[in-house]
Structure formats: structure tokens, C-alpha cells
Design a protein around this motif. Structure first.
Motif, PDB file in Angstrom:
ATOM      1  N   PHE A 135      40.407  47.963  53.986  1.00  0.00           N
ATOM      2  CA  PHE A 135      39.700  47.472  52.863  1.00  0.00           C
ATOM      3  C   PHE A 135      40.409  47.576  51.705  1.00  0.00           C
ATOM      4  N   THR A 136      40.361  46.769  50.514  1.00  0.00           N
ATOM      5  CA  THR A 136      40.636  46.867  49.315  1.00  0.00           C
ATOM      6  C   THR A 136      39.215  46.913  48.381  1.00  0.00           C
ATOM      7  N   VAL A 137      39.508  47.628  47.569  1.00  0.00           N
ATOM      8  CA  VAL A 137      38.081  47.961  46.567  1.00  0.00           C
ATOM      9  C   VAL A 137      38.763  47.805  45.056  1.00  0.00           C
ATOM     10  N   VAL A 151      31.542  46.788  42.654  1.00  0.00           N
ATOM     11  CA  VAL A 151      32.593  46.633  43.473  1.00  0.00           C
ATOM     12  C   VAL A 151      32.775  45.497  44.187  1.00  0.00           C
ATOM     13  N   ILE A 153      34.843  44.092  47.332  1.00  0.00           N
ATOM     14  CA  ILE A 153      35.499  44.681  48.574  1.00  0.00           C
ATOM     15  C   ILE A 153      36.000  43.489  49.426  1.00  0.00           C
ATOM     16  N   THR A 165      35.086  38.812  51.380  1.00  0.00           N
ATOM     17  CA  THR A 165      34.827  39.586  50.285  1.00  0.00           C
ATOM     18  C   THR A 165      33.144  39.742  50.234  1.00  0.00           C
TER      19      THR A 165
END
Length: 260
Positions: A135-137, A151, A153, A165
Motif C-alpha cells: 500500500f501507498t498512503v 487518506v 490508499i 484506490t
């Protein structure tokens, strides 16, 4: 990506749900399942156990430090420090500045307690992209009485090749930050705690109508209304929302799952 509604009751736990907590899971390229929790509100730790062991969490994201979004961090601290198999070690916790002091205050612990053996606190930074497993946050400041972050994600899809996303509003009124967090996402978890004509103070929560306006501006594939207070009829909030937004919409319920 699989999203499970662990708790969705607004402002407090209710008769049908814990307060805010959402379990986000996906497999990495090697097939390893990663799990992160968005918020850890009242009753969330017990409810989480119905979906995965708290020992399997790889990270936590706290949108802000109001009790209905973070109070079960104390239970998580106890679970990780005194687990019968031995201490479980620290996991990353993305949170607003001052999170350690806030958790310490809830726990009634002395100034020597920094929770470093259980949690690695990392501050939200709108200029940074954080990574937790696959995951990228990304963090987006939003409009609430205390520092709060929506956020966005990004992670692997469980339905097709490539990434998808998810956005989560945290608590917010209508503002640019929540629109940017939600823009074009596959699933948008959006709070709608207030009612038109009843809750007139601004800068705290969205109404159903204002949540619909956010969705109209951001155009997510699916909108999920959440953080509805126990005394409010969810379908009244939904009706307000649909006056502004006619896209795919659902009402969050504890135990519900979404796959994207």
C-alpha cells in the motif's frame, strides 16, 4: 484490495457497531497478505477480532485523535506488549503530531511511556507518500476542530490486474482536502454525521447533502456513507446525499466488505 467495515458508528459506539475502524487488506506480489487498520475507535479492537487477529495487523492509520477514532489504541498496546506468545514488537502508526501524548493521556501512563515497543509513530505529511507493504498512503488535511487527515490508499486490486484506490475522509466538513483525497477513487468512505437543518455548526462534520457534494466534485466509482450517529436514521442521510449525487452509493454497516 478488500475493505471490511469493523466499526462505523459516528461519535460513539452504538448498539449495532463499534466506532470508527476499517480493515484494509491486499496480497503483495509474493502472495503475502497485508492488513492495515484505518482508525481504532471505541469497541474496535474487539470487533476487529471477528475479521483477523490483531496480531496480524501490519500498520495503523489514525485520521485524528478524537476518542471515537483512537481510544482502542490502549487495548492494542496491551495486546501487543503482553501477548501470551511474547511481545509482538512495534508496527507503524501514521498519525497527527502529538499522537504519543494523546495516547498516553488516555492510558493514564507516565511521561516515561513512549509505546516504542508497540508502535512506531509517524506523522502525517501532505508532502510525503508513505508505504506499508503493497500500500501507498497519501495524507490530505481536512476541516475539523483538531488536526485531521483524509487518506488516499493505493494498492493491488483483487478483481483485476493493476492497482486501485481507496479514500477515507476521516472527520471533516466540506473542503478541498477531502475532495482531492477522493478524486477518481474506486471506493470512498465518507463521513456524514450531521443532518441538514438540525446540525448547523460548520467545521466539524459533513451532512448527507454535503457528502453528496463532495462526491459530485470528486467522482469516486462508489461512495460509502459512514460515521452516522446512533440516533440518526441512515436512510435519511442517504436521501440527503442522493439529492446531490446519483452515483453508486451504499451505507456502511459493521461487518460489510467491499472488494475493488
Amino acid at each position: 484490495m478488500k475493505i471490511t467495515v469493523v466499526g462505523c458508528s459516528g461519535s460513539m459506539s452504538g448498539p449495532c457497531s463499534a466506532s470508527s475502524c476499517y480493515l484494509v487488506q491486499a496480497d503483495d506480489a509474493a502472495g503475502r497478505r497485508w492488513s492495515i487498520a484505518l482508525d481504532m475507535g471505541s469497541g474496535a479492537l474487539g470487533a476487529l477480532w471477528q475479521h483477523c487477529s490483531p496480531a496480524d495487523l501490519d500498520g495503523i492509520v489514525l485520521s485524528h485523535m478524537h476518542a471515537d477514532h483512537m481510544v482502542d489504541m490502549i487495548g492494542m498496546h496491551v495486546f501487543r506488549r503482553w501477548h501470551p506468545d511474547g511481545p509482538l514488537g512495534p508496527i507503524p502508526v501514521l498519525a497527527p503530531a502529538g499522537a504519543v501524548d494523546r495516547v498516553r493521556g488516555v492510558g493514564g501512563d507516565g511521561p516515561e511511556e513512549d509505546y516504542a515497543a508497540e508502535f512506531d509513530f509517524i506523522e502525517h505529511d501532505p508532502q510525503a507518500v508513505r508505504t506499508m507493504g503493497p500500500f501507498t498512503v497519501e495524507s490530505f488535511p481536512v476541516w475539523h476542530p483538531v488536526p485531521t487527515y483524509a487518506v488516499r490508499i493505493t494498492g493491488p486490486s483483487c478483481e483485476r490486474e493493476g492497482s486501485v484506490t481507496l479514500s477515507y475522509s476521516g472527520d471533516t466538513d466540506y473542503c478541498d482536502g477531502v475532495i482531492e483525497a477522493a478524486r477518481g477513487t474506486d471506493l470512498f468512505l465518507c463521513e456524514a454525521a450531521f443532518r441538514e437543518g438540525m446540525d448547523t455548526v460548520r467545521g466539524i462534520h459533513l451532512t448527507g447533502r454535503r457528502a453528496g457534494k463532495v462526491a459530485k466534485a470528486a467522482k469516486p466509482a462508489t461512495l460509502v456513507l459512514t460515521h452516522i450517529q446512533p440516533w440518526t436514521k441512515p436512510h435519511d442521510v442517504l436521501a440527503e446525499c442522493l439529492d446531490e449525487w446519483q452515483g453508486s452509493t451504499a451505507i456502511a454497516q459493521a461487518g460489510a466488505t467491499f472488494t475493488i
